[in-house]
Scaffold this motif. Sequence first.
Motif, PDB file in Angstrom:
ATOM      1  N   VAL A 121       0.836  -1.203   0.000  1.00 13.73           N
ATOM      2  CA  VAL A 121       0.000   0.000   0.000  1.00 13.73           C
ATOM      3  C   VAL A 121       0.866   1.246   0.000  1.00 13.73           C
ATOM      4  CG1 VAL A 121      -1.717   1.302   1.301  1.00 13.73           C
ATOM      5  CG2 VAL A 121      -1.907  -1.182   1.133  1.00 13.73           C
ATOM      6  N   SER A 122       1.880   1.255   0.860  1.00 15.66           N
ATOM      7  CA  SER A 122       2.758   2.412   0.970  1.00 15.66           C
ATOM      8  C   SER A 122       3.548   2.641  -0.316  1.00 15.66           C
ATOM      9  CB  SER A 122       3.716   2.231   2.156  1.00 15.66           C
ATOM     10  OG  SER A 122       4.589   3.324   2.269  1.00 15.66           O
ATOM     11  N   ALA A 123       4.014   1.552  -0.917  1.00 17.17           N
ATOM     12  CA  ALA A 123       4.803   1.679  -2.146  1.00 17.17           C
ATOM     13  C   ALA A 123       3.974   2.282  -3.273  1.00 17.17           C
ATOM     14  CB  ALA A 123       5.345   0.312  -2.553  1.00 17.17           C
ATOM     15  N   LEU A 124       2.724   1.870  -3.390  1.00 22.15           N
ATOM     16  CA  LEU A 124       1.864   2.400  -4.443  1.00 22.15           C
ATOM     17  C   LEU A 124       1.449   3.839  -4.159  1.00 22.15           C
ATOM     18  CD1 LEU A 124      -0.414  -0.666  -5.198  1.00 22.15           C
ATOM     19  CD2 LEU A 124       1.126   0.453  -6.808  1.00 22.15           C
ATOM     20  N   ALA A 125       1.140   4.151  -2.906  1.00 18.39           N
ATOM     21  CA  ALA A 125       0.695   5.507  -2.568  1.00 18.39           C
ATOM     22  C   ALA A 125       1.846   6.499  -2.567  1.00 18.39           C
ATOM     23  CB  ALA A 125       0.000   5.497  -1.212  1.00 18.39           C
ATOM     24  N   GLY A 126       3.049   6.000  -2.315  1.00 16.61           N
ATOM     25  CA  GLY A 126       4.208   6.890  -2.273  1.00 16.61           C
ATOM     26  C   GLY A 126       4.336   7.647  -0.971  1.00 16.61           C
ATOM     27  N   VAL A 127       3.552   7.243   0.020  1.00 14.97           N
ATOM     28  CA  VAL A 127       3.615   7.864   1.349  1.00 14.97           C
ATOM     29  C   VAL A 127       3.451   6.764   2.387  1.00 14.97           C
ATOM     30  CG1 VAL A 127       2.719  10.115   0.620  1.00 14.97           C
ATOM     31  CG2 VAL A 127       1.128   8.322   1.341  1.00 14.97           C
ATOM     32  N   ALA A 128       3.727   7.105   3.642  1.00 13.33           N
ATOM     33  CA  ALA A 128       3.589   6.124   4.711  1.00 13.33           C
ATOM     34  C   ALA A 128       2.117   5.761   4.890  1.00 13.33           C
ATOM     35  CB  ALA A 128       4.151   6.685   6.012  1.00 13.33           C
ATOM     36  N   VAL A 129       1.888   4.497   5.230  1.00  7.75           N
ATOM     37  CA  VAL A 129       0.530   4.051   5.498  1.00  7.75           C
ATOM     38  C   VAL A 129       0.245   4.196   6.985  1.00  7.75           C
ATOM     39  CG1 VAL A 129       1.285   1.654   5.752  1.00  7.75           C
ATOM     40  CG2 VAL A 129      -1.100   2.141   5.235  1.00  7.75           C
ATOM     41  N   HIS A 130      -0.931   4.686   7.331  1.00  7.77           N
ATOM     42  CA  HIS A 130      -1.323   4.878   8.730  1.00  7.77           C
ATOM     43  C   HIS A 130      -2.069   3.636   9.205  1.00  7.77           C
ATOM     44  CE1 HIS A 130      -0.232   9.183   8.688  1.00  7.77           C
ATOM     45  NE2 HIS A 130      -0.631   9.117   7.424  1.00  7.77           N
ATOM     46  N   ARG A 131      -1.679   3.143  10.395  1.00  6.86           N
ATOM     47  CA  ARG A 131      -2.223   1.867  10.847  1.00  6.86           C
ATOM     48  C   ARG A 131      -2.703   1.886  12.290  1.00  6.86           C
ATOM     49  NH1 ARG A 131       3.054  -1.482   9.892  1.00  6.86           N
ATOM     50  NH2 ARG A 131       1.786  -3.230  10.664  1.00  6.86           N
ATOM     51  N   ASP A 132      -2.089   2.726  13.132  1.00  5.09           N
ATOM     52  CA  ASP A 132      -2.294   2.588  14.580  1.00  5.09           C
ATOM     53  C   ASP A 132      -2.831   3.880  15.178  1.00  5.09           C
ATOM     54  OD1 ASP A 132      -2.243   1.880  17.216  1.00  5.09           O
ATOM     55  OD2 ASP A 132      -0.122   1.332  17.268  1.00  5.09           O
ATOM     56  N   LEU A 133      -3.912   3.779  15.912  1.00  5.50           N
ATOM     57  CA  LEU A 133      -4.470   4.946  16.592  1.00  5.50           C
ATOM     58  C   LEU A 133      -3.514   5.484  17.643  1.00  5.50           C
ATOM     59  CD1 LEU A 133      -6.854   6.847  17.220  1.00  5.50           C
ATOM     60  CD2 LEU A 133      -7.765   5.068  18.733  1.00  5.50           C
ATOM     61  N   PHE A 134      -2.753   4.599  18.250  1.00  3.77           N
ATOM     62  CA  PHE A 134      -1.868   4.999  19.344  1.00  3.77           C
ATOM     63  C   PHE A 134      -0.421   5.068  18.899  1.00  3.77           C
ATOM     64  CE2 PHE A 134      -5.579   2.880  21.243  1.00  3.77           C
ATOM     65  CZ  PHE A 134      -6.093   3.956  21.938  1.00  3.77           C
ATOM     66  N   ASP A 135      -0.213   5.654  17.729  1.00  5.88           N
ATOM     67  CA  ASP A 135       1.142   5.906  17.233  1.00  5.88           C
ATOM     68  C   ASP A 135       1.671   7.154  17.942  1.00  5.88           C
ATOM     69  OD1 ASP A 135       3.282   7.059  15.663  1.00  5.88           O
ATOM     70  OD2 ASP A 135       2.782   5.596  14.115  1.00  5.88           O
ATOM     71  N   LEU A 136       2.682   6.985  18.775  1.00  8.50           N
ATOM     72  CA  LEU A 136       3.151   8.100  19.606  1.00  8.50           C
ATOM     73  C   LEU A 136       3.673   9.261  18.779  1.00  8.50           C
ATOM     74  CD1 LEU A 136       4.957   6.181  22.512  1.00  8.50           C
ATOM     75  CD2 LEU A 136       2.688   7.233  22.510  1.00  8.50           C
ATOM     76  N   THR A 137       4.286   8.960  17.637  1.00  6.36           N
ATOM     77  CA  THR A 137       4.865  10.030  16.818  1.00  6.36           C
ATOM     78  C   THR A 137       3.780  10.945  16.265  1.00  6.36           C
ATOM     79  OG1 THR A 137       6.706   8.614  16.205  1.00  6.36           O
ATOM     80  CG2 THR A 137       6.306  10.551  14.826  1.00  6.36           C
ATOM     81  N   THR A 138       2.747  10.338  15.652  1.00  5.46           N
ATOM     82  CA  THR A 138       1.696  11.156  15.039  1.00  5.46           C
ATOM     83  C   THR A 138       0.699  11.671  16.064  1.00  5.46           C
ATOM     84  OG1 THR A 138       0.395   9.179  14.559  1.00  5.46           O
ATOM     85  CG2 THR A 138       1.884   9.963  12.847  1.00  5.46           C
ATOM     86  N   GLU A 139       0.391  10.882  17.075  1.00  4.94           N
ATOM     87  CA  GLU A 139      -0.632  11.304  18.023  1.00  4.94           C
ATOM     88  C   GLU A 139      -0.149  12.417  18.943  1.00  4.94           C
ATOM     89  OE1 GLU A 139      -3.891  10.614  17.974  1.00  4.94           O
ATOM     90  OE2 GLU A 139      -3.222   9.719  16.103  1.00  4.94           O
ATOM     91  N   ALA A 140       1.161  12.604  19.030  1.00  7.03           N
ATOM     92  CA  ALA A 140       1.667  13.759  19.765  1.00  7.03           C
ATOM     93  C   ALA A 140       1.187  15.050  19.123  1.00  7.03           C
ATOM     94  CB  ALA A 140       3.197  13.730  19.820  1.00  7.03           C
ATOM     95  N   GLU A 141       0.868  14.991  17.840  1.00  4.91           N
ATOM     96  CA  GLU A 141       0.356  16.153  17.107  1.00  4.91           C
ATOM     97  C   GLU A 141      -1.136  15.977  16.790  1.00  4.91           C
ATOM     98  OE1 GLU A 141       2.831  16.255  13.697  1.00  4.91           O
ATOM     99  OE2 GLU A 141       4.639  16.720  14.828  1.00  4.91           O
ATOM    100  N   MET A 142      -1.829  15.119  17.560  1.00  8.33           N
ATOM    101  CA  MET A 142      -3.242  14.838  17.310  1.00  8.33           C
ATOM    102  C   MET A 142      -3.444  14.390  15.863  1.00  8.33           C
ATOM    103  SD  MET A 142      -4.677  15.123  20.188  1.00  8.33           S
ATOM    104  CE  MET A 142      -6.407  15.110  19.772  1.00  8.33           C
ATOM    105  N   GLY A 143      -2.657  13.369  15.478  1.00 11.06           N
ATOM    106  CA  GLY A 143      -2.631  12.933  14.087  1.00 11.06           C
ATOM    107  C   GLY A 143      -3.964  12.471  13.544  1.00 11.06           C
ATOM    108  N   HIS A 144      -4.764  11.782  14.364  1.00 14.54           N
ATOM    109  CA  HIS A 144      -6.026  11.273  13.837  1.00 14.54           C
ATOM    110  C   HIS A 144      -7.004  12.398  13.503  1.00 14.54           C
ATOM    111  CE1 HIS A 144      -7.070  11.633  18.143  1.00 14.54           C
ATOM    112  NE2 HIS A 144      -8.345  11.677  17.758  1.00 14.54           N
TER     113      HIS A 144
END
Length: 400
Positions: free
Chosen positions: A51-74
């Motif tokens: 999925v990531s290779a085709l989209a060319g960006v990282a795929v989002h998978r986890d609600l509790f991803d500390l890196t993204t959720e620190a910035e209220m990623g969802h």
Amino acid sequence: MLAGKQILLIIGGGIAAYKSLELIRRLQDQGAAVTPVLTKAGEEFVTPLSVSALAGVAVHRDLFDLTTEAEMGHIQLSRSADLVVVAPATADLLAKMAHGLANDLASTLLLATDTPVLLAPAMNVRMWEHPATQRNTETLRQDGVAFVGPNAGGMACGEFGPGRMAEPDEMVASISAHFGSGALARRRILVTSGPTHEPIDPVRYIANRSSGAQGAALARALRDQGAEVVFITGPAEVAPPEGVDVVPVQSALEMEAAVQAALPVDAGVFAAAVADWRVASASDRKLKKSKDGLPVLEFAENPDILKGVSQMSSGRPSLVVGFAAETNDVVENATAKRLRKGCDWIVANDVSPATGIMGGAENAVVLISDQGAEEWPRMEKAEVARQLATRIAAALDGAP
């Protein structure tokens, strides 16, 4: 067509998830940027790497991803897109959306978003037809959520019926229509469908054998390409699609009046099986058996709706398409019908009992025009509709 559009694609868990990979490619071909979200169940069918290779960006998978959720990623994810697409939209995801549950990244995004949502359901036919799923679907429609599909056909489980996820091209067409950029955007198209019922008395009528399946599929395909569709339908077995202007009628006379009221249009597609005759003087009381013998019915000819529109002296649609259901000499009879009616195209098929086409899920048509007769392979009626809609768009391209 979709240049600059941001699509948030949520991939649910189901065998149809493989189609989401092709959908990513098709959307990118149209100029859209795709941000993928993959559910835990979805990972059982497609890998995050693919999925990531085709989209060319990282795929989002986890609600509790500390890196993204620190910035209220969802929250950011849910509101940064122009459209949220869920494909496949499983029965589980539909239920979560309908009841406001948010226990993973996908469901939380869908609850937090203020962006329009398009769902492509995919599930076993029994799951789709279950009252709970139908209730959830109706709730979501009332909430303003859009749907594409599901289609009817064979499934990986071996069963047959509605529940197959829409094809990638169909989904792209629906997405384009959402943005008003489909091939038929700003086109107004009339479609007639189903049988007509010609009354004998209050409880009896004369009718043609037509489920309305092909006409409904055509209205859906034209809508998905961005057209404004006026769908005039007799009492058909198949429900009309969402997102079209439905005009229900019973008799040929009612259908003719509805057609005239709908004009002008850019194109008219006359798929209805209109009865050729009606009882000249239908009884207002139920006819009873009598010792004097059988009642005598006098018939009158119904209006020829296709011919009337095809031969309009002014205001004629740029394209008029008729249908011919034949049981023998299909091409010869349909070719003669096209010339007699004056329409641009005739879509002909063999509806003799051995074909199983009348009332079935498949069709095998011959497209007859001034270029000759073009035989199409047997395919699902939804696919016939998509191909015909594409032809109509090409024919109208450049027309005033």
